[in-house]
Design a protein around this motif. Structure first.
Motif, PDB file in Angstrom:
ATOM      1  N   ILE A 122      33.205  88.123  73.102  1.00  0.00           N
ATOM      2  CA  ILE A 122      34.023  87.125  73.182  1.00  0.00           C
ATOM      3  C   ILE A 122      34.202  86.405  74.698  1.00  0.00           C
ATOM      4  O   ILE A 122      33.823  85.437  74.813  1.00  0.00           O
ATOM      5  N   PRO A 123      34.727  87.226  75.656  1.00  0.00           N
ATOM      6  CA  PRO A 123      34.863  86.771  76.956  1.00  0.00           C
ATOM      7  C   PRO A 123      33.421  86.192  77.681  1.00  0.00           C
ATOM      8  O   PRO A 123      33.595  85.309  78.341  1.00  0.00           O
ATOM      9  N   LEU A 124      32.364  87.039  77.315  1.00  0.00           N
ATOM     10  CA  LEU A 124      31.125  86.725  77.689  1.00  0.00           C
ATOM     11  C   LEU A 124      30.715  85.205  77.356  1.00  0.00           C
ATOM     12  O   LEU A 124      30.188  84.453  77.974  1.00  0.00           O
ATOM     13  N   TYR A 125      30.941  84.903  75.999  1.00  0.00           N
ATOM     14  CA  TYR A 125      30.426  83.778  75.523  1.00  0.00           C
ATOM     15  C   TYR A 125      31.572  82.678  75.773  1.00  0.00           C
ATOM     16  O   TYR A 125      31.134  81.663  76.014  1.00  0.00           O
ATOM     17  N   CYS A 126      32.786  82.949  76.092  1.00  0.00           N
ATOM     18  CA  CYS A 126      33.634  82.190  76.943  1.00  0.00           C
ATOM     19  C   CYS A 126      32.905  81.630  78.273  1.00  0.00           C
ATOM     20  O   CYS A 126      32.935  80.172  78.539  1.00  0.00           O
ATOM     21  N   ILE A 127      32.555  82.502  79.052  1.00  0.00           N
ATOM     22  CA  ILE A 127      31.861  82.139  80.376  1.00  0.00           C
ATOM     23  C   ILE A 127      30.674  81.089  80.241  1.00  0.00           C
ATOM     24  O   ILE A 127      30.387  80.018  80.643  1.00  0.00           O
ATOM     25  N   ALA A 128      29.827  81.642  79.081  1.00  0.00           N
ATOM     26  CA  ALA A 128      28.559  80.794  78.826  1.00  0.00           C
ATOM     27  C   ALA A 128      28.981  79.584  78.334  1.00  0.00           C
ATOM     28  O   ALA A 128      28.333  78.298  78.749  1.00  0.00           O
ATOM     29  N   LEU A 134      37.211  74.370  82.258  1.00  0.00           N
ATOM     30  CA  LEU A 134      37.006  75.117  80.844  1.00  0.00           C
ATOM     31  C   LEU A 134      36.998  76.594  80.631  1.00  0.00           C
ATOM     32  O   LEU A 134      37.503  77.029  79.690  1.00  0.00           O
ATOM     33  N   ILE A 135      36.551  77.369  81.864  1.00  0.00           N
ATOM     34  CA  ILE A 135      37.045  78.579  81.738  1.00  0.00           C
ATOM     35  C   ILE A 135      38.425  78.947  81.435  1.00  0.00           C
ATOM     36  O   ILE A 135      38.825  79.849  80.570  1.00  0.00           O
ATOM     37  N   ILE A 136      39.428  78.263  82.013  1.00  0.00           N
ATOM     38  CA  ILE A 136      40.708  78.605  81.914  1.00  0.00           C
ATOM     39  C   ILE A 136      41.108  78.243  80.475  1.00  0.00           C
ATOM     40  O   ILE A 136      42.006  78.756  79.775  1.00  0.00           O
ATOM     41  N   THR A 137      40.540  77.045  79.982  1.00  0.00           N
ATOM     42  CA  THR A 137      40.758  76.440  78.729  1.00  0.00           C
ATOM     43  C   THR A 137      40.281  77.603  77.642  1.00  0.00           C
ATOM     44  O   THR A 137      41.091  77.714  76.766  1.00  0.00           O
ATOM     45  N   GLY A 138      39.200  78.154  77.863  1.00  0.00           N
ATOM     46  CA  GLY A 138      38.659  79.072  76.848  1.00  0.00           C
ATOM     47  C   GLY A 138      39.531  80.398  76.996  1.00  0.00           C
ATOM     48  O   GLY A 138      39.924  80.949  75.826  1.00  0.00           O
ATOM     49  N   CYS A 139      40.151  80.809  78.154  1.00  0.00           N
ATOM     50  CA  CYS A 139      40.853  81.945  78.043  1.00  0.00           C
ATOM     51  C   CYS A 139      42.246  81.561  77.497  1.00  0.00           C
ATOM     52  O   CYS A 139      42.695  82.479  76.828  1.00  0.00           O
ATOM     53  N   ILE A 140      42.655  80.516  77.553  1.00  0.00           N
ATOM     54  CA  ILE A 140      43.932  80.116  76.764  1.00  0.00           C
ATOM     55  C   ILE A 140      43.681  80.333  75.351  1.00  0.00           C
ATOM     56  O   ILE A 140      44.696  80.768  74.666  1.00  0.00           O
ATOM     57  N   THR A 141      42.635  79.754  74.906  1.00  0.00           N
ATOM     58  CA  THR A 141      42.429  79.525  73.383  1.00  0.00           C
ATOM     59  C   THR A 141      42.314  81.118  73.064  1.00  0.00           C
ATOM     60  O   THR A 141      42.784  81.814  71.947  1.00  0.00           O
TER      61      THR A 141
END
Length: 442
Positions: free
Chosen positions: A183-189, A367-374
């Motif tokens: 999941i976090p790898l896809y977040c960065i991607a 976008l990275i932080i937005t993904g982490c928030i999600t």
């Protein structure tokens, strides 16, 4: 003074290596433009360089000023929240040392505690390591991170050595490698890909399809829920046009409706197993299925009704008390006040994430932080919702407080990413050069 000499003098006053390379490149570009402007007025190259350097003022004053503006920063508030949460995360394990859990967990508590110490050390190390790692290096590696995440899932399915309720994993001592790690790898991607101006919609569609197919092999609806939320939110925040976004969300809505219709007809034809329907009905009507699928919902309702503000209020034997139902376990063991306090602390993490996002100018960083928030908030909200009977019970962790390698390290990874973005949020694309008066220039 030549531009090279001026730059060396300015850079000598900047301590951070990251800031030093960034400021040097941006300042050199700024001075080159000034130099060309002077050359068009008839000055020689050497004279133009001197004029450009003179315009900038004292290199010592400028260097010290830029050092203050562009030095990397540490978000001490977020780091303090992380440390506090990691210390509080021992509470669920300590609470297992009660008579009604003695038979099931009594002999396991020492191992739980020692393992959790290792989980915390690893998690804190991951967060600090990522903070000092420059996240901007990932901006051009979207396809690489997507490939690594996808290959990890394939590797996991091919070589797993443990399986619980259909969920495969690779067990190495106290560490369990699960599909959650992707999941976090896809977040960065996705953050890297969606921040690109030339990223085509058809490519996004193909990659989303591939990743969903890979996740669907694992019998874990919570993974699909969190990953679906991640992709949807990042797509909504991407640079695609409103028309493209409307078309995609319309297509997704049509697929969901079609699936619901298909599921209904499958139920009518008897194609769906009875236990699968019972799970849904047990959530919708717990009292009617109290002896079966609705048992846990009834138990949690009774637990909440018998809870005290402080101290243990009930003695129910919660299954998965230290993992999926950890919030109910905390309420039962310590009271509503402690549980609400934990809710507030985890909410502060999300609020801090949101605050940092508003101050970040880099689209990839946002976008990275937005993904982490999600990812963080989806786990958090759903885990609380299960305890309150607002959503069906599935296997999902409360960040940091659920026992295990993944709930601790995965969420520490998210905080580390946010800390990395915060540390470099002042490294903006346009260098801010403080104005130097003529008196301070000489």
């Amino acid at each position: 003074m030549s531009i090279k000499e001026y730059l060396q003098s300015v850079i000598a006053h900047i301590r951070s290596k990251e800031a030093k390379s960034y400021v040097e490149a941006e300042l050199a570009n700024h001075m080159e433009h000034s130099k060309m402007s002077w050359m068009t007025k008839g000055y020689t190259e050497k004279e133009a360089e001197g004029k450009a350097a003179s315009e900038m003022g004292s290199p010592t004053v400028l260097g010290k000023s830029l050092n203050e503006i562009h030095k990397p920063r540490i978000d001490w508030l977020l780091l303090s929240l992380l440390i506090g949460i990691l210390l509080l995360s021992f509470l669920p394990i300590i609470a297992l040392n009660q008579p009604h859990y003695e038979y099931r967990y009594g002999h396991m508590i020492p191992a739980f505690l020692s393992n959790h110490v290792i989980h915390i050390i690893l998690g804190f190390g991951v967060a600090l390591g990522l903070m000092f790692l420059d996240y901007r290096k990932f901006a051009q590696l979207g396809y690489v991170f997507f490939g690594i995440a996808s290959l990890f899932i394939i590797f996991l399915y091919s070589f797993y050595n443990a399986q619980i309720n259909g969920k495969v994993m690779i067990q190495v001592g106290f560490i369990s490698l699960k599909v959650w790690m992707a999941i976090p790898l896809y977040c960065i991607a996705w953050a890297a890909l969606f921040s690109k101006q030339n990223f085509a919609l058809w490519k996004a569609t193909v990659l989303v399809g591939i990743s969903f197919i890979l996740f669907s092999f694992n019998a874990d609806l919570s993974i699909l829920l969190i990953y679906g939320a991640l992709v949807a939110v990042l797509f909504m925040k991407s640079k695609f046009s409103k028309k493209q976004k409307s078309i995609v969300f319309g297509a997704v809505a049509a697929l969901i409706i079609s699936f619901i219709i298909f599921a209904w007809f499958s139920y009518q034809n008897g194609s769906i197993a009875k236990y699968q329907i019972d799970r849904l009905l047990g959530f919708l009507n717990p009292a009617g299925y109290a002896e079966g699928a609705g048992y846990m919902n009834v138990l949690l309702t009774d637990l909440l009704q018998g809870a005290k503000w402080f101290g243990a209020g009930t003695t129910y034997k919660l299954p998965e008390a230290h993992t999926d139902l950890v919030f109910g376990h905390l309420i039962q063991s310590y009271g509503l006040a402690v549980a609400i306090g934990i809710f507030i602390i985890l909410s502060l993490v999300i609020m801090r994430f949101l605050h940092i996002t508003s101050s970040v100018k880099d689209s990839f960083g946002r976008l990275i932080i937005t993904g982490c928030i999600t990812i963080f908030s989806t786990q958090f909200i759903y885990a609380i919702g299960m305890t309150l009977g607002l959503v069906p019970i599935v296997s999902i962790s409360l960040p940091f407080f659920s026992y295990g390698f993944m709930p601790t390290v995965l969420n520490a990874f998210l905080i580390g990413l946010v800390l990395s973005v915060y540390r470099r949020k002042h490294f903006v694309q346009t260098l801010h050069v403080p104005k130097i008066t003529s008196k301070t220039s000489h």
